[in-house]
Design a protein around this motif. Sequence first.
Motif, PDB file in Angstrom:
ATOM      1  N   SER A 103      -4.201 -46.957  66.678  1.00 36.84           N
ATOM      2  CA  SER A 103      -4.028 -46.184  65.609  1.00 36.84           C
ATOM      3  C   SER A 103      -3.957 -47.066  64.294  1.00 36.84           C
ATOM      4  O   SER A 103      -4.109 -48.523  64.378  1.00 36.84           O
ATOM      5  CB  SER A 103      -2.528 -45.705  65.613  1.00 36.84           C
ATOM      6  OG  SER A 103      -1.557 -46.621  65.659  1.00 36.84           O
ATOM      7  N   GLY A 104      -3.881 -46.754  63.078  1.00 41.58           N
ATOM      8  CA  GLY A 104      -3.813 -47.650  61.842  1.00 41.58           C
ATOM      9  C   GLY A 104      -5.001 -48.262  61.761  1.00 41.58           C
ATOM     10  O   GLY A 104      -6.099 -47.845  61.896  1.00 41.58           O
ATOM     11  N   CYS A 105      -4.888 -49.544  61.308  1.00 45.49           N
ATOM     12  CA  CYS A 105      -5.985 -50.394  60.856  1.00 45.49           C
ATOM     13  C   CYS A 105      -7.064 -50.624  62.200  1.00 45.49           C
ATOM     14  O   CYS A 105      -8.247 -50.862  61.781  1.00 45.49           O
ATOM     15  CB  CYS A 105      -5.600 -51.518  60.265  1.00 45.49           C
ATOM     16  SG  CYS A 105      -5.023 -52.857  61.339  1.00 45.49           S
ATOM     17  N   VAL A 106      -6.738 -50.541  63.068  1.00 40.23           N
ATOM     18  CA  VAL A 106      -7.535 -50.667  64.494  1.00 40.23           C
ATOM     19  C   VAL A 106      -8.616 -49.633  64.469  1.00 40.23           C
ATOM     20  O   VAL A 106      -9.472 -49.823  65.026  1.00 40.23           O
ATOM     21  CB  VAL A 106      -6.490 -50.851  65.743  1.00 40.23           C
ATOM     22  CG1 VAL A 106      -7.330 -50.764  66.846  1.00 40.23           C
ATOM     23  CG2 VAL A 106      -5.682 -52.110  65.693  1.00 40.23           C
ATOM     24  N   THR A 107      -7.947 -48.394  64.130  1.00 37.55           N
ATOM     25  CA  THR A 107      -9.060 -47.249  64.302  1.00 37.55           C
ATOM     26  C   THR A 107      -9.740 -47.049  63.153  1.00 37.55           C
ATOM     27  O   THR A 107     -10.745 -46.053  63.028  1.00 37.55           O
ATOM     28  CB  THR A 107      -8.497 -46.125  65.031  1.00 37.55           C
ATOM     29  OG1 THR A 107      -7.272 -45.880  64.091  1.00 37.55           O
ATOM     30  CG2 THR A 107      -7.737 -46.559  66.253  1.00 37.55           C
ATOM     31  N   THR A 108      -9.178 -47.485  62.015  1.00 42.31           N
ATOM     32  CA  THR A 108      -9.904 -46.987  60.708  1.00 42.31           C
ATOM     33  C   THR A 108     -11.283 -47.637  60.580  1.00 42.31           C
ATOM     34  O   THR A 108     -11.496 -48.785  60.524  1.00 42.31           O
ATOM     35  CB  THR A 108      -9.090 -47.513  59.492  1.00 42.31           C
ATOM     36  OG1 THR A 108      -7.622 -46.857  59.741  1.00 42.31           O
ATOM     37  CG2 THR A 108      -9.446 -47.111  57.929  1.00 42.31           C
ATOM     38  N   GLY A 109     -12.149 -46.771  59.911  1.00 43.51           N
ATOM     39  CA  GLY A 109     -13.574 -47.337  59.849  1.00 43.51           C
ATOM     40  C   GLY A 109     -13.929 -46.947  58.207  1.00 43.51           C
ATOM     41  O   GLY A 109     -13.226 -46.239  57.700  1.00 43.51           O
ATOM     42  N   PRO A 110     -15.276 -47.443  58.008  1.00 42.09           N
ATOM     43  CA  PRO A 110     -16.031 -48.388  58.656  1.00 42.09           C
ATOM     44  C   PRO A 110     -15.389 -49.772  58.783  1.00 42.09           C
ATOM     45  O   PRO A 110     -14.980 -50.395  57.808  1.00 42.09           O
ATOM     46  CB  PRO A 110     -17.380 -48.208  58.139  1.00 42.09           C
ATOM     47  CG  PRO A 110     -17.122 -47.880  56.665  1.00 42.09           C
ATOM     48  CD  PRO A 110     -15.814 -47.051  56.799  1.00 42.09           C
ATOM     49  N   TYR A 111     -15.613 -50.444  60.098  1.00 43.05           N
ATOM     50  CA  TYR A 111     -15.267 -51.959  59.860  1.00 43.05           C
ATOM     51  C   TYR A 111     -16.661 -52.706  59.346  1.00 43.05           C
ATOM     52  O   TYR A 111     -17.606 -52.385  59.672  1.00 43.05           O
ATOM     53  CB  TYR A 111     -15.031 -52.317  61.272  1.00 43.05           C
ATOM     54  CG  TYR A 111     -14.531 -53.701  61.681  1.00 43.05           C
ATOM     55  CD1 TYR A 111     -13.280 -54.077  61.100  1.00 43.05           C
ATOM     56  CD2 TYR A 111     -15.105 -54.735  61.950  1.00 43.05           C
ATOM     57  CE1 TYR A 111     -12.763 -55.318  61.246  1.00 43.05           C
ATOM     58  CE2 TYR A 111     -14.797 -55.874  62.261  1.00 43.05           C
ATOM     59  CZ  TYR A 111     -13.614 -56.265  61.825  1.00 43.05           C
ATOM     60  OH  TYR A 111     -12.992 -57.431  61.863  1.00 43.05           O
ATOM     61  N   THR A 112     -15.991 -53.678  58.486  1.00 39.80           N
ATOM     62  CA  THR A 112     -17.214 -54.453  57.873  1.00 39.80           C
ATOM     63  C   THR A 112     -17.144 -55.908  58.262  1.00 39.80           C
ATOM     64  O   THR A 112     -17.889 -56.670  57.512  1.00 39.80           O
ATOM     65  CB  THR A 112     -17.002 -54.336  56.217  1.00 39.80           C
ATOM     66  OG1 THR A 112     -15.570 -55.008  56.084  1.00 39.80           O
ATOM     67  CG2 THR A 112     -16.978 -52.763  55.908  1.00 39.80           C
ATOM     68  N   GLY A 113     -16.520 -56.192  59.274  1.00 40.49           N
ATOM     69  CA  GLY A 113     -16.655 -57.416  59.794  1.00 40.49           C
ATOM     70  C   GLY A 113     -15.495 -58.489  59.071  1.00 40.49           C
ATOM     71  O   GLY A 113     -15.674 -59.755  59.371  1.00 40.49           O
ATOM     72  N   SER A 114     -14.720 -58.081  58.358  1.00 40.43           N
ATOM     73  CA  SER A 114     -13.755 -58.884  57.855  1.00 40.43           C
ATOM     74  C   SER A 114     -12.452 -58.049  57.801  1.00 40.43           C
ATOM     75  O   SER A 114     -12.156 -57.210  57.317  1.00 40.43           O
ATOM     76  CB  SER A 114     -14.015 -59.382  56.443  1.00 40.43           C
ATOM     77  OG  SER A 114     -14.402 -57.978  55.466  1.00 40.43           O
ATOM     78  N   GLY A 115     -11.600 -58.435  58.589  1.00 41.05           N
ATOM     79  CA  GLY A 115     -10.298 -57.665  58.746  1.00 41.05           C
ATOM     80  C   GLY A 115      -9.460 -57.732  57.729  1.00 41.05           C
ATOM     81  O   GLY A 115      -9.301 -58.730  56.780  1.00 41.05           O
ATOM     82  N   ASN A 116      -8.798 -56.745  57.440  1.00 46.28           N
ATOM     83  CA  ASN A 116      -7.791 -56.705  56.152  1.00 46.28           C
ATOM     84  C   ASN A 116      -6.563 -55.623  56.595  1.00 46.28           C
ATOM     85  O   ASN A 116      -6.759 -55.279  57.876  1.00 46.28           O
ATOM     86  CB  ASN A 116      -8.405 -56.121  55.075  1.00 46.28           C
ATOM     87  CG  ASN A 116      -9.256 -54.935  55.106  1.00 46.28           C
ATOM     88  OD1 ASN A 116      -8.696 -53.852  55.437  1.00 46.28           O
ATOM     89  ND2 ASN A 116     -10.619 -54.887  54.593  1.00 46.28           N
TER      90      ASN A 116
END
Length: 509
Positions: A366-379
């Motif tokens: 859940s949360g940031c782990v599943t939020t997309g799109p992932y752009t290769g720079s975690g935040n």
Amino acid sequence: MQRHDHERPLAPSCNYGNTANPLGNDPNYPAAISAPPVHRSLPACTTQNTVITFNPGYYDDAHALTDMMASSSPCRDSTWWFKPGAYYFDFHNTTNPLLDSGGGNVWTIDNGTLVAGTPVNGAGQVIASPPVPATIPGSCNNPIKDANAVGVQFVFGGDSQLVVKSGQAEICGTYSTTRPPVAIYGLKSGAESDTVLTGRKLTTVVSQGDFNPTATTVNLADVDTTNFATWKAKKKNDNTTVSVNGFAAPAAIPAGSVLKSAAVKVVHRHTHPTTFDGLTVTLTPTGGTPLTGTSVGRLGSPAFQTDSIPIDVSRTGSLARAIYNGTYSGARIDVRVNLSEKDDIEDIDAIQLDLTYTAPALRAGSGCVTTGPYTGSGNASRCAVVTSTGSPNNQFYVQGTTYTPIAALDLTLNNAAEQVFRFGVVTRTLWVKLTGSFSYTGPVIEVPDDSPGFVFSVYLSVYVCAAPGPCSTSGNPSLRAKVAFVDADPVTPVAGARQVSVLSYSATR
């Protein structure tokens, strides 16, 4: 994975998905656990350059893990050995006030070497314990090489994250004849829920105070307005205290549970119509320290009224701790009544305890782990469940399958010595980046051959001719397909028995 076609890329299309699942068919591998395993505290960390041993179970404190595996740790430069078995990482640093929230729900390995699985020596022989430092890779029994390998499964729930920074890690799965050796597993279903315990009752009266002789278990346990304890003030500003024991949960509260709220419920009345009967309640969990709450009480009335007095509001006191440790077995409650007028009469019909807690549960990512799109720079809003930063000395290998179907993986590779992901990857998003010092020339991801026999593949390019007759076969083809040919016996193939499979294809737009 290695890319074999070095020609101009075509419009991507493949046969791994369908209309219902355009991103591909999820193999739906089961997790190694169907319920949260036993809650674990971290092992002792007092001496550097030692083997720190972890046992399978449920771990919920990312901050404590990060502190242990930091360069400033008392046990720095150690080997972090996770013995074979299933590990559930569901970090609650942001939701449990008993845990330090610094760094959020992110476990960072910034020092030492992590070995997860059965340890082996350089010759691949099983040993009792890994060395310090361990050699990464090659530190744990690889299920791809040994059918007897017994390893681990790291299961991640919620928004829990693992970051391999300046430390080194090797995670080895368990061999199975019926399923892949999944070593890293990201949950995609499950949720936690609150358990509400209302009206927990006393079992004994410890002290009646001036309610004697009416303060009995029968009179104080139930809300019935017919059986109650009574006391008459002998002077102005008089007070007395009744003490009772009990209030156990109907079943043991599992360790790792998080207190959400607690309140002592006092059902009472008094006779003076213009004054309040102030209440002070003190709850002492068995073996714990006292917690106090107060209420101004109620104006005098012939009807019984209820005050719910919150206890351990910060959720960091002895009650929260007992519930978290799984040691809560009941409590003592002292109720002090203050009457300002002489001859005012106080009646108490019941003293009860209301508790709400959240027990450990398998939680979907859940949360940031599943939020997309992932752009290769975690935040803060988008993150990867597993990140390898590519820092100096950084090494990260998974000897087994990685399964994170609703989460992202983000690896920066620095000094890889072999395939990083063995036995395939199933993930929502995969980012692989190389540093300037990266020199490994092999594939990053190894997918095992699950064909029924000898297989070779070819690329077929299709060109559309504008008119009948020969035409040019140079330039960008209209269609390109990767086709596999499978022979049960490659030495003497049987005519007409060759299996032909289209593995993938792409077409121009």
